[in-house]
Design a protein around this motif. Structure first.
Motif, mmCIF file in Angstrom:
data_model
loop_
_atom_site.group_PDB
_atom_site.id
_atom_site.type_symbol
_atom_site.label_atom_id
_atom_site.label_comp_id
_atom_site.label_asym_id
_atom_site.label_seq_id
_atom_site.Cartn_x
_atom_site.Cartn_y
_atom_site.Cartn_z
ATOM 1 N N ARG A 97 0.853 -0.557 -0.111
ATOM 2 C CA ARG A 97 0.187 -0.014 0.117
ATOM 3 C C ARG A 97 1.200 1.656 -0.075
ATOM 4 O O ARG A 97 0.610 2.541 -0.142
ATOM 5 N N VAL A 98 2.235 1.496 0.119
ATOM 6 C CA VAL A 98 3.396 2.052 0.287
ATOM 7 C C VAL A 98 2.935 2.250 -1.609
ATOM 8 O O VAL A 98 3.582 2.126 -2.519
ATOM 9 N N PRO A 99 2.764 3.736 -1.960
ATOM 10 C CA PRO A 99 2.510 3.962 -3.040
ATOM 11 C C PRO A 99 3.514 5.154 -3.431
ATOM 12 O O PRO A 99 4.495 5.290 -3.079
ATOM 13 N N PRO A 100 4.092 5.172 -4.764
ATOM 14 C CA PRO A 100 5.144 5.497 -5.227
ATOM 15 C C PRO A 100 5.384 6.413 -5.284
ATOM 16 O O PRO A 100 4.339 7.630 -4.811
ATOM 17 N N GLY A 101 6.313 7.116 -5.013
ATOM 18 C CA GLY A 101 6.910 8.652 -4.554
ATOM 19 C C GLY A 101 7.800 8.882 -3.844
ATOM 20 O O GLY A 101 8.294 7.460 -4.033
ATOM 21 N N PRO A 102 7.941 9.727 -2.869
ATOM 22 C CA PRO A 102 9.173 9.226 -2.104
ATOM 23 C C PRO A 102 9.158 8.321 -0.981
ATOM 24 O O PRO A 102 7.921 8.217 -0.925
#
Length: 178
Positions: A105-110
């Protein structure tokens, strides 16, 4: 009562800007292992023994990788969420299972820190457990352990090399900033 044998494993690979990427999937397209290697036997050894205990799973066959390979290609074409739409099967104890689920569930991005991953997995004190979750992850990219860094931003480790981890983080961060 009729029982069905467990599905067999198939492997496939695709070239990416970060090197050859290989997946091992079952007959339903569920990912069991994946990563930047051209050695399916290496990936097979990462699968939990309880998930490969049927001897038919030792004789993997080559295939096209179906939706899993398509998701990798889509990821590199800019659809950073494509791997999260593919089912994954890993097994371990309760915390690692929760951490792998949280990591998906950790989204792409930082990236997030190992501390934040421990919080997302329901146990803020389990920072080492969060690091273990990443180290024991057999399904790289589909369970995006590359999205976790140390406090202060140091990359930490990555099974496929820090150059690949940096490339993935940079790709995701730039795409989200655009």
């Amino acid at each position: 009562m009729t029982t069905f044998p467990p599905p067999e494993f198939t492997w496939a690979g695709v070239d990416t800007p970060d090197g050859r990427f290989t997946v091992i999937v079952d007959d339903d397209g569920v990912v069991y292992a994946s990563g930047w290697t051209d050695d399916p036997a290496y990936l097979h050894n990462l699968i939990a023994p309880s998930l490969r205990e049927d001897p038919r799973r030792d004789a993997m066959r080559h295939g096209d990788g179906g939706d899993a390979i398509a998701a990798v290609e889509s990821y590199y074409a800019g659809d950073l969420d494509a791997p999260s739409r593919i089912r994954v099967r890993q097994t371990s104890g309760p915390f690692l299972t929760a951490a792998w689920s949280a990591l998906r569930r950790v989204p792409p991005g930082p990236p997030v820190t190992y501390s934040r991953l421990a919080e997302l997995a329901g146990n803020p004190a389990a920072v080492r457990g969060a690091a273990s979750c990443c180290a024991r992850n057999a399904a790289a990219l589909f369970v995006p352990c590359h999205r976790v860094v140390r406090i202060g931003g140091a990359l930490g480790g990555f099974r496929y090399g820090l150059q690949v981890k940096r490339s993935l983080i940079d790709r995701e961060t730039s795409a989200k900033a655009a």
